[in-house]
Design an enzyme around this catalytic site. Structure first.
Site, mmCIF file in Angstrom:
data_model
loop_
_atom_site.group_PDB
_atom_site.id
_atom_site.type_symbol
_atom_site.label_atom_id
_atom_site.label_comp_id
_atom_site.label_asym_id
_atom_site.label_seq_id
_atom_site.Cartn_x
_atom_site.Cartn_y
_atom_site.Cartn_z
ATOM 1 N N LYS A 151 36.483 35.727 37.529
ATOM 2 C CA LYS A 151 35.103 35.391 37.155
ATOM 3 C C LYS A 151 35.097 33.948 36.655
ATOM 4 O O LYS A 151 35.823 33.600 35.729
ATOM 5 C CB LYS A 151 34.600 36.340 36.076
ATOM 6 C CG LYS A 151 33.204 35.984 35.582
ATOM 7 C CD LYS A 151 32.670 37.039 34.649
ATOM 8 C CE LYS A 151 31.308 36.650 34.118
ATOM 9 N NZ LYS A 151 30.757 37.681 33.232
ATOM 10 N N LYS B 152 33.618 36.543 41.335
ATOM 11 C CA LYS B 152 32.253 36.264 40.886
ATOM 12 C C LYS B 152 32.124 34.812 40.473
ATOM 13 O O LYS B 152 32.966 34.349 39.708
ATOM 14 C CB LYS B 152 31.942 37.180 39.702
ATOM 15 C CG LYS B 152 30.612 36.915 39.051
ATOM 16 C CD LYS B 152 30.434 37.809 37.865
ATOM 17 C CE LYS B 152 29.134 37.431 37.181
ATOM 18 N NZ LYS B 152 28.923 38.212 35.987
ATOM 19 N N GLU C 25 45.392 36.299 38.237
ATOM 20 C CA GLU C 25 44.531 37.348 37.684
ATOM 21 C C GLU C 25 44.614 38.619 38.545
ATOM 22 O O GLU C 25 44.616 39.728 38.025
ATOM 23 C CB GLU C 25 43.078 36.857 37.607
ATOM 24 C CG GLU C 25 42.832 35.750 36.580
ATOM 25 C CD GLU C 25 42.834 36.253 35.136
ATOM 26 O OE1 GLU C 25 43.026 37.462 34.908
ATOM 27 O OE2 GLU C 25 42.649 35.417 34.223
#
Ligand code: PBG
Length: 330
Positions: free
Chosen positions: A194, A252, A237
């Site tokens: 994100k 995102k 991640e």
């Protein structure tokens, strides 16, 4: 010329035969914004066609969407200011209307997939996804709260827990807390990569969840959300979330990050989700309102592109319109 690629584009029948990507409503997740009260349907000015809805209207909306074939929903709460504090305690309070709404939704529509939002920002008086201490967002204290929030959400019937906070180690902590409390079947859709994006504006308007302006509170989310310049970091991640027990890896935003979606799809076996965020949808709506783009063509092309890049599931404010178009009801 022996090779003429145009031959495979020469009729609708041939084009249909060689089409590589097919987007269906099964791939879509529709975000819904919940407010208290009843009879509330309040349009988000920066995201026309999207509303803050009270539970009665949310139930009506879900019913209509399910009749159009949409089965996946993600629910976000607009929490009143007087329920916010520094550590987001209201998030796991059984009196929280968000938790009660989930119980009502799953009682009425047991077959839908209901996804939660796990982060402090809707509940935080500082407007951050974590606890702010001495001007810093503290990781481990926040993770303990996120785990508690996740268990409360699982108890309320959410099918998938959606940590959108970007704290380190939260997937493992949430997985462990869910399992310890008997929620071994509740999945985790992790916001894996994100980014600290400028495209979340309409969402923060909808929930009034932007970081508060105070000299002791960081103005942005750059110490936890990722730098838009980085792609390889998304793999770190992704590895962590996979090892920690995530069931979906999310990227995102979506549209400005199609390369990240692609690289995640190439590197991981877990399903990839992409969040086509509020600002990305707002841009297209604005251009269509000006007559500069044609919504019925530009919108499906946009969603198809996100799917082609590698997203299995797409969170998008256009889910309902797309479903209507497919059903010939738009
Ligand atoms: C916050 C959260 C955000 C969105 C989903 N969850 C905003 C933020 O990180 O500030 C944005 C979604 C959108 O813009 O559509 N936990």
């Amino acid at each position: 010329m022996h090779r003429r690629p145009r031959r495979n584009r020469s009729s609708a029948a041939i084009r249909g035969m060689v089409q590589e990507t097919h987007l269906t409503v099964n791939h879509l997740i529709y975000p819904l914004f919940l407010v208290g009260g009843s009879g509330v349907k309040n349009e988000i000015h920066s995201l026309p066609g999207n509303f803050r809805l009270s539970l009665d209207n949310i139930l009506r909306e879900i019913e209509e969407c399910m009749s159009l074939g949409i089965n996946n929903f993600i629910l976000f709460p607009a929490i009143p200011e007087d329920k916010k504090d520094k550590t987001g305690t209201h998030s796991y309070n059984p009196s929280n209307f968000y938790l009660k709404a989930a119980i009502a939704i799953k009682a009425r529509f047991p077959e839908c997939c209901l996804i939660s939002d796990v982060a402090l920002d809707p509940y935080s008086s500082d407007g951050h996804d974590g606890v702010v201490r001495n001007g810093k967002i503290v990781n481990d204290e926040t993770v303990a709260i996120l785990a508690r929030m996740s268990v409360a959400q699982a108890e309320s019937g959410f099918d998938l827990i959606g940590p959108s906070d970007m704290m380190d180690g939260r997937i493992a902590a949430i997985r462990e807390a869910l399992d310890e409390n008997g929620f071994t079947d509740t999945g985790i859709m992790s916001y894996t990569a994100k980014y600290a994006s400028a495209f979340y504006g309409p969402f923060r308007d909808a929930l009034d969840s932007a970081p508060k302006s105070d000299s002791n509170i960081p103005k942005d989310k750059k110490t936890y959300q990722m730098n838009p310049a980085n792609r390889r970091e998304a793999l770190i991640e992704g590895e962590l979330d996979t090892a920690e027990g995530a069931d979906f890896l999310m990227v995102k935003p979506a549209l400005n990050y199609l390369d990240v979606i692609h690289v995640m799809k190439e590197n991981f076996e877990l399903p990839i989700a992409a969040y086509h965020v509020s600002g990305e949808c707002a841009m297209l709506i604005a251009a269509c309102q000006n007559g500069w783009l044609e919504y019925e063509k530009a919108m499906p092309e946009t969603l198809l592109s996100i799917h082609r890049a590698g997203a299995d599931a797409i969170l998008t404010y256009f889910a309902k319109d797309f479903a209507k178009m497919v059903a010939g009801k738009y």
